[in-house]
Design a protein around this motif. Structure first.
Motif, PDB file in Angstrom:
ATOM      1  N   UNK A 274       0.819  -1.213   0.000  1.00 20.29           N
ATOM      2  CA  UNK A 274       0.000   0.000   0.000  1.00 20.29           C
ATOM      3  C   UNK A 274       0.854   1.263   0.000  1.00 20.29           C
ATOM      4  N   UNK A 275       2.154   1.102   0.226  1.00 22.92           N
ATOM      5  CA  UNK A 275       3.053   2.251   0.281  1.00 22.92           C
ATOM      6  C   UNK A 275       3.746   2.492  -1.057  1.00 22.92           C
ATOM      7  N   UNK A 276       3.224   1.906  -2.111  1.00 24.34           N
ATOM      8  CA  UNK A 276       3.811   2.050  -3.435  1.00 24.34           C
ATOM      9  C   UNK A 276       3.967   3.528  -3.795  1.00 24.34           C
ATOM     10  N   UNK A 277       5.123   3.876  -4.338  1.00 24.05           N
ATOM     11  CA  UNK A 277       5.387   5.266  -4.704  1.00 24.05           C
ATOM     12  C   UNK A 277       6.229   6.003  -3.685  1.00 24.05           C
ATOM     13  N   UNK A 278       6.438   5.400  -2.519  1.00 18.62           N
ATOM     14  CA  UNK A 278       7.276   5.992  -1.484  1.00 18.62           C
ATOM     15  C   UNK A 278       8.620   5.258  -1.414  1.00 18.62           C
ATOM     16  N   UNK A 279       9.604   5.889  -0.819  1.00 12.47           N
ATOM     17  CA  UNK A 279      10.846   5.209  -0.465  1.00 12.47           C
ATOM     18  C   UNK A 279      10.630   4.600   0.914  1.00 12.47           C
ATOM     19  N   UNK A 280      10.779   3.273   1.023  1.00 12.23           N
ATOM     20  CA  UNK A 280      10.358   2.553   2.238  1.00 12.23           C
ATOM     21  C   UNK A 280      11.553   1.894   2.906  1.00 12.23           C
ATOM     22  N   UNK A 281      11.596   2.007   4.216  1.00 12.76           N
ATOM     23  CA  UNK A 281      12.515   1.189   5.005  1.00 12.76           C
ATOM     24  C   UNK A 281      11.694   0.057   5.611  1.00 12.76           C
ATOM     25  N   UNK A 282      11.909  -1.166   5.114  1.00 13.93           N
ATOM     26  CA  UNK A 282      11.259  -2.352   5.685  1.00 13.93           C
ATOM     27  C   UNK A 282      12.160  -2.838   6.814  1.00 13.93           C
ATOM     28  N   UNK A 283      11.712  -2.642   8.055  1.00 13.18           N
ATOM     29  CA  UNK A 283      12.569  -2.831   9.231  1.00 13.18           C
ATOM     30  C   UNK A 283      12.047  -3.992  10.078  1.00 13.18           C
ATOM     31  N   UNK A 284      12.896  -5.012  10.295  1.00  9.93           N
ATOM     32  CA  UNK A 284      12.537  -6.170  11.110  1.00  9.93           C
ATOM     33  C   UNK A 284      13.174  -6.022  12.493  1.00  9.93           C
ATOM     34  N   UNK A 285      12.344  -6.039  13.545  1.00 10.84           N
ATOM     35  CA  UNK A 285      12.833  -5.749  14.897  1.00 10.84           C
ATOM     36  C   UNK A 285      12.150  -6.621  15.944  1.00 10.84           C
ATOM     37  N   UNK A 286      12.697  -6.560  17.149  1.00 10.44           N
ATOM     38  CA  UNK A 286      12.067  -7.113  18.354  1.00 10.44           C
ATOM     39  C   UNK A 286      12.109  -6.002  19.398  1.00 10.44           C
ATOM     40  N   UNK A 287      10.962  -5.484  19.801  1.00 12.06           N
ATOM     41  CA  UNK A 287      10.904  -4.333  20.692  1.00 12.06           C
ATOM     42  C   UNK A 287      11.445  -4.628  22.087  1.00 12.06           C
ATOM     43  N   UNK A 288      11.338  -5.881  22.504  1.00 12.15           N
ATOM     44  CA  UNK A 288      11.778  -6.225  23.865  1.00 12.15           C
ATOM     45  C   UNK A 288      13.292  -6.411  23.953  1.00 12.15           C
ATOM     46  N   UNK A 289      14.003  -6.342  22.816  1.00 14.21           N
ATOM     47  CA  UNK A 289      15.458  -6.504  22.821  1.00 14.21           C
ATOM     48  C   UNK A 289      16.132  -5.258  23.389  1.00 14.21           C
ATOM     49  N   UNK A 290      17.341  -5.428  23.887  1.00 13.31           N
ATOM     50  CA  UNK A 290      18.074  -4.319  24.505  1.00 13.31           C
ATOM     51  C   UNK A 290      18.355  -3.187  23.527  1.00 13.31           C
ATOM     52  N   UNK A 291      18.557  -3.539  22.250  1.00 13.00           N
ATOM     53  CA  UNK A 291      18.906  -2.520  21.260  1.00 13.00           C
ATOM     54  C   UNK A 291      17.732  -1.616  20.889  1.00 13.00           C
ATOM     55  N   UNK A 292      16.493  -2.040  21.174  1.00  9.11           N
ATOM     56  CA  UNK A 292      15.313  -1.403  20.602  1.00  9.11           C
ATOM     57  C   UNK A 292      15.150   0.085  20.929  1.00  9.11           C
ATOM     58  N   UNK A 293      15.288   0.527  22.191  1.00 10.72           N
ATOM     59  CA  UNK A 293      15.073   1.960  22.471  1.00 10.72           C
ATOM     60  C   UNK A 293      15.979   2.868  21.643  1.00 10.72           C
ATOM     61  N   UNK A 294      17.286   2.604  21.629  1.00 15.69           N
ATOM     62  CA  UNK A 294      18.210   3.438  20.848  1.00 15.69           C
ATOM     63  C   UNK A 294      17.920   3.314  19.354  1.00 15.69           C
ATOM     64  N   UNK A 295      17.582   2.103  18.912  1.00 18.22           N
ATOM     65  CA  UNK A 295      17.282   1.854  17.506  1.00 18.22           C
ATOM     66  C   UNK A 295      16.142   2.758  17.034  1.00 18.22           C
ATOM     67  N   UNK A 296      15.075   2.821  17.805  1.00 16.32           N
ATOM     68  CA  UNK A 296      13.921   3.626  17.402  1.00 16.32           C
ATOM     69  C   UNK A 296      14.187   5.121  17.555  1.00 16.32           C
ATOM     70  N   UNK A 297      15.018   5.514  18.505  1.00 13.05           N
ATOM     71  CA  UNK A 297      15.389   6.932  18.619  1.00 13.05           C
ATOM     72  C   UNK A 297      16.150   7.366  17.369  1.00 13.05           C
ATOM     73  N   UNK A 298      17.099   6.530  16.922  1.00 12.06           N
ATOM     74  CA  UNK A 298      17.872   6.852  15.721  1.00 12.06           C
ATOM     75  C   UNK A 298      16.968   6.908  14.488  1.00 12.06           C
ATOM     76  N   UNK A 299      16.037   5.957  14.392  1.00 14.17           N
ATOM     77  CA  UNK A 299      15.113   5.965  13.260  1.00 14.17           C
ATOM     78  C   UNK A 299      14.218   7.207  13.290  1.00 14.17           C
ATOM     79  N   UNK A 300      13.813   7.609  14.478  1.00 16.75           N
ATOM     80  CA  UNK A 300      12.942   8.784  14.604  1.00 16.75           C
ATOM     81  C   UNK A 300      13.637  10.043  14.084  1.00 16.75           C
ATOM     82  N   UNK A 301      14.933  10.152  14.340  1.00 15.96           N
ATOM     83  CA  UNK A 301      15.694  11.292  13.838  1.00 15.96           C
ATOM     84  C   UNK A 301      15.711  11.300  12.314  1.00 15.96           C
TER      85      UNK A 301
END
Length: 386
Positions: A274-301
């Protein structure tokens, strides 16, 4: 009288020879089952399609039994069954096997005397039971929430690798043996432990199929094994061709990619397509992992810098805890969906995800232009495509 004997003697000798040949093409299973007076003991064949009863006897006080059956063309598998107790053993042509067991401690005491092959099969059984108990324990901890998804995946992989290392030695030590055939088809929870579609595991099937085809050609079990192995090879090669789509950068234009349709935090399903026409980052994650908070902060920027230029994130979570995921994802500005199959999701294999997090950058035409495992490279890739 002498004339009759002279005429009859050749026929008698021929009969004795034929009888001896017939007797030579049988195998015999004998032994004692203690603590089982009055119980019925069954001899059964473990065929390719089903288990079939060959013979039975009611055990007396001494537990003695004796069965005789036609000898198989290749190493074949049989079992003694008494109620719910089953003891598996292999027969190689014209053998006399002596089996003993104590019905009160069946699995520990079941023994095929003076049979290296059956001793090795018993070793495979013991290793399989240990692995099954270990995996069941990990699953219980995971379901109870005392083990997170990443730890579960890691320990499950360690358990399976330890099992495969030990059993592979038995397989490759004599791939034409009954033990080797028996080992590659071992299961835990109805799943083959050695995965014929995995390149490393496939080597075990290939070794056994090649050896059996050499030593026992044209037999039913050999044909089945060979066909099973070749079909797995064909399927794996197709999977490898598909995996190249996600390994090679850039991919061929117009190839497209498998669509994903999963539910977001609000319960509504969102398709990647449904996102056809956009530049998409398809991101596979596990929110409960230790890396997740920093990972999403960096993506938010990055999202704040590039969203207005047509950049979107489609983030797939494999968290087993739905409530935790919803809480963590509720305030994220991009599209967040969850695969409830968690670590058992087929998406991990489909997209050849070897580690978490992993992402793919997709251009406006729907083609993958980069595989992202080092997220420090993402800004540079976005500058190229936006």
């Amino acid at each position: 009288m002498k004339k009759i004997l002279r005429e009859f003697l050749p026929l008698l000798l021929i009969g004795m020879v034929l009888f001896a040949c017939k007797e030579g093409k049988t195998f015999k299973v004998t032994g004692n089952i203690t603590s089982a007076e009055g119980d019925t003991l069954y001899l059964e064949h473990r065929g390719l399609a089903a288990v079939s009863v060959l013979d039975s006897t009611v055990l007396k006080n001494d537990g003695a039994f004796s069965f005789r059956q036609p000898a198989p063309e290749n190493p074949e598998f049989y079992q003694l069954r008494m109620g719910g107790k089953i003891g598996v053993f292999a027969v190689d042509s014209t053998e006399i096997l002596r089996i003993s067991a104590d019905a009160s401690d069946w699995y520990n005491s079941f023994t095929v005397e003076d049979s290296p092959t059956n001793n090795q099969m018993k070793e495979v059984d013991a290793l399989t039971r240990v692995a099954a108990r270990s995996i069941a324990g990990l699953e219980d901890q995971h379901k109870a929430g005392s083990m997170d998804d990443m730890a579960f995946i890691g320990q499950l992989d360690t358990t399976l690798q330890q099992y495969k290392t030990a059993v592979s030695k038995l397989i490759l030590g004599n791939p034409s043996s009954a033990t080797a055939y028996y080992a590659v088809f071992q299961r835990i929870n109805d799943w083959l432990i050695f995965d014929p579609y995995n390149k490393q595991d496939y080597a075990m099937f290939g070794a056994v199929a090649t050896s059996w085809n050499r030593y026992y050609p044209d037999t039913e079990r050999t044909k089945h094994l060979y066909e099973f192995t070749m079909n797995a090879l064909k399927t794996r090669r197709k999977q490898e061709q598909q995996a190249q789509l996600f390994e090679n950068i850039p991919v061929e234009e117009g190839m497209g990619l498998p669509d994903i349709v999963l539910s977001g935090v609000d319960g509504r399903k969102v398709a990647l397509s449904s996102l056809d026409g956009k530049v998409i980052l398809l991101d596979f994650v596990v929110y409960s992992a230790d890396f997740s908070p920093k990972h999403n902060i960096d993506l938010n920027n990055l999202y704040g810098r590039y969203h207005a230029r047509g950049f979107e994130i489609y983030q797939v979570s494999f968290d087993s805890d739905e409530h935790f995921w919803k809480t963590a994802a509720a305030n994220l500005p991009w599209i967040t969906v969850r695969d409830q199959r968690s670590v058992n999701s087929t998406l991990l294999a489909t997209y050849n995800v070897r580690q978490i997090p992993t992402a793919f950058l997709i251009n406006r035409e729907g083609d993958i232009i980069a595989r992202i495992e080092d997220y420090g490279q993402l800004a540079g890739e976005l500058d190229k495509v936006l």
